[in-house]
Design an enzyme around this catalytic site. Structure first.
Site, PDB file in Angstrom:
ATOM      1  N   LYS A  80       0.847  -1.196   0.000  1.00  0.00           N
ATOM      2  CA  LYS A  80       0.000   0.000   0.000  1.00  0.00           C
ATOM      3  C   LYS A  80       0.883   1.247   0.000  1.00  0.00           C
ATOM      4  CE  LYS A  80      -4.066   1.875   2.444  1.00  0.00           C
ATOM      5  NZ  LYS A  80      -4.922   1.757   3.635  1.00  0.00           N
ATOM      6  N   SER A 155      -9.817   1.872   2.495  1.00  0.00           N
ATOM      7  CA  SER A 155      -8.945   2.612   1.615  1.00  0.00           C
ATOM      8  C   SER A 155      -7.942   1.754   0.862  1.00  0.00           C
ATOM      9  CB  SER A 155      -8.195   3.669   2.428  1.00  0.00           C
ATOM     10  OG  SER A 155      -7.377   3.034   3.419  1.00  0.00           O
ATOM     11  N   SER A 179      -9.953  -0.508   6.756  1.00  0.00           N
ATOM     12  CA  SER A 179      -9.378  -0.471   5.405  1.00  0.00           C
ATOM     13  C   SER A 179      -8.581  -1.691   4.969  1.00  0.00           C
ATOM     14  CB  SER A 179      -8.507   0.763   5.246  1.00  0.00           C
ATOM     15  OG  SER A 179      -9.330   1.892   5.161  1.00  0.00           O
TER      16      SER A 179
HETATM   17  N1  GLN Z   1     -13.378   4.129   5.769  1.00  0.00           N
HETATM   18  C1  GLN Z   1     -12.812   4.628   6.992  1.00  0.00           C
HETATM   19  C2  GLN Z   1     -12.442   6.067   6.817  1.00  0.00           C
HETATM   20  O1  GLN Z   1     -12.661   6.593   5.760  1.00  0.00           O
HETATM   21  C3  GLN Z   1     -11.630   3.796   7.401  1.00  0.00           C
HETATM   22  C4  GLN Z   1     -10.418   4.078   6.636  1.00  0.00           C
HETATM   23  C5  GLN Z   1      -9.232   3.279   7.045  1.00  0.00           C
HETATM   24  O2  GLN Z   1      -9.351   2.267   7.726  1.00  0.00           O
HETATM   25  N2  GLN Z   1      -8.071   3.776   6.660  1.00  0.00           N
HETATM   26  O3  GLN Z   1     -11.925   6.687   7.706  1.00  0.00           O
END
Ligand code: GLN
Length: 500
Positions: A80, A155, A179
């Site tokens: 990532k 994400s 995410s």
């Molecule tokens: N979807 C969540 C957010 O937008 C979690 C994102 C994540 O785990 N990085 O904050």
């Protein structure tokens, strides 16, 4: 061993160790696959062909010299783009870091290199890991290999899509609110959020420091365990890193795949069902609970009422921390600089750069977080959210006094169409309803594939939640469910990338 790109990480490493195939051949096969399909999938922001082949050659050289190879030596991985990689561009999915080449490796990156893992490149993600669909990337969305018109989750959508598209057998994600697990669920892959503090955050570009946690993504539970063991462990460079031995996760996965679950107590969280949950998701979830029973587990229903407030608490805490963490992008230190023509003040250049470099979701969160932390509202918003966080942690403690693991669907729905929730942040945030409580409490959780929803033939994830520092339970239970479901269907869920 099946062909090079469809093989598991465990089998690939074994074949390389035995000399049945070279690490360079394995790397090349994956680079070729990326070349063939990534134009459609867009899992990668940067492919490091030279670096990958050099790392693979180094593994082959070590083997030729008779050196002992680690359990993942020569296995390719998709990283990532939120972890720094020395000499390789790192953007966190943002324009503000376009062109930035880090001068150092994250601890996780160096551990992968030490393990002989071959890093193929950096994967697409929502900007600064803010999102549930990868549509917030400044570099365009990623397609779900099951249906390219749908989101691969977020994400870490790029990492999950790379696995499902057979571009890499292993990937790394980060899980601040879901995410790793949510993309795992909607792509039919395995994703694990380790206990907070057990995988180093040094070199992980911070979104919400008290929630961010790097972790493994793979197509099988055993492969996730192998990767998890390679990246875990105390790091003096991370002040929140826990100094505790790495648990025997691989052993737990191997035992789980061959054993039963007699004596295991499983709790079904009542709050993770009802309105908004897709019927096919609930059907597969309920079948998975029956599978757990058939394996010998006792199942009870539990109520965790404050989990209902996890989402609002998270959307105060995460943006608050983000507003502070993202202050470092001031146009002076990294990446983009706009308007520096000699006529403007440093403040103006910072403002112009942040206006041009951050996308709308990042700006929304900075504004939200700054507001929540402002002196007049701090107690009402940030303070209350922290109290809810404590209540949630206590409810987990109470639940884990009664059961060994909790289970739920990972996500309320399967992968939604690209664009469907883009203009509706609340609908987007709901994708993490079931995953966020574990981030707030800091415990461990896994998403493991549990079938396709009958109404749309898209993957469903089973979430398994364990107490902090009991990550091995996830692997025992996850491997047992995976083996039982593979037996039931006569094939692994992910045996092809349907849309490619
Ligand atoms: N979807 C969540 C957010 O937008 C979690 C994102 C994540 O785990 N990085 O904050």
């Amino acid at each position: 061993m099946t062909d090079l790109i469809h093989s598991t990480a465990a089998d690939t490493a074994a074949a390389i160790a035995k000399g049945e195939v070279s690490a360079v051949e394995v790397a090349q096969a994956h680079l070729d696959r990326i070349g063939a399909v990534d134009e459609k999938v867009h899992a990668f922001l940067h492919v490091d062909t030279e670096g990958a082949l050099a790392a693979a050659r180094a593994v082959d050289d070590r083997r030729a010299k008779g050196e002992e190879l680690g359990p993942l030596a020569g296995v390719p991985l998709a990283l990532k783009d939120v972890f720094t990689t020395k000499g390789v561009p790192t953007t966190a999915g943002s324009r503000i870091l376009e062109g930035w080449v880090p001068p150092y490796d994250a601890t996780l990156t160096s551990r992968l290199k030490q393990a002989g893992v071959v890093i193929l490149g950096k994967t697409n993600m929502d900007e600064f890991a803010m999102g549930s669909s990868t549509e917030n990337s400044a570099y365009g969305p990623t397609g779900n290999p099951w249906d390219l018109s749908r989101i691969p989750g977020g994400s870490g959508g790029g990492s999950a899509a790379a696995l499902a598209a057979y571009e890499a057998p292993l990937a790394i994600g980060t899980d601040t609110g879901g995410s790793i697990r949510q993309p795992g669920a909607v792509t039919g892959t395995v994703g694990v959020k380790p206990t907070y503090g057990t995988v180093s955050r040094y070199g992980l570009i911070a979104f919400s420091s008290s929630l961010d946690q790097g972790g493994p993504c793979a197509r099988t539970v055993l492969d996730a365990a192998l990767l998890h063991e390679a990246i875990a462990g105390h790091d003096p460079l991370d002040s929140t890193s826990i100094d505790t031995p790495v648990l025997p996760l691989v052993e737990a996965a191997r035992n789980g795949a061959h054993g039963d679950l007699k004596g295991l107590r499983v709790g079904v969280v009542k709050e993770f069902s009802g309105e908004g949950y897709q019927p096919g998701v609930m059907q597969r979830f309920n079948e998975s609970v029956e599978v757990l029973r058939a394996l010998g587990a006792t199942v009870v229903e539990l109520s965790c009422p404050s989990f209902t407030y996890a989402l609002p608490a998270y959307y105060l805490i995460a943006p608050s921390e983000a507003s502070s963490n993202l202050a470092r992008f001031d146009a002076m230190r990294y990446g983009l600089r706009v308007g520096d023509d000699g006529s403007r003040s440093a403040e103006d250049v910072t403002a112009l750069t942040r206006a041009a470099g951050f996308g709308p979701e990042v700006k929304r969160r900075i504004i939200l977080g700054t507001y929540a932390l402002s002196s007049g509202y701090y107690d009402a918003y940030y303070g209350s959210a922290q109290k809810v966080r404590t209540l949630i942690t206590r409810e987990f403690d109470r639940a884990f006094a009664e059961v060994d693991v909790l289970v739920s669907p990972t996500t309320p729905t399967t992968a939604f169409p690209i664009g469907e929730r883009a203009d509706d942040p609340m609908a987007m945030y709901l994708a993490d309803l079931c995953t966020i409580p574990s981030n707030l409490a800091g415990n461990a959780a896994m998403s493991v594939p549990c079938g396709l929803a009958p109404e749309d033939n898209l993957p469903v994830g089973l979430q398994i939640i364990a107490p902090a520092l009991a990550d091995d339970r996830l692997y025992r239970v996850g491997a047992a469910v995976e083996a039982a479901l593979n037996d039931k269907w006569g094939h692994p869920l992910l045996e092809e990338a349907p849309a490619l």
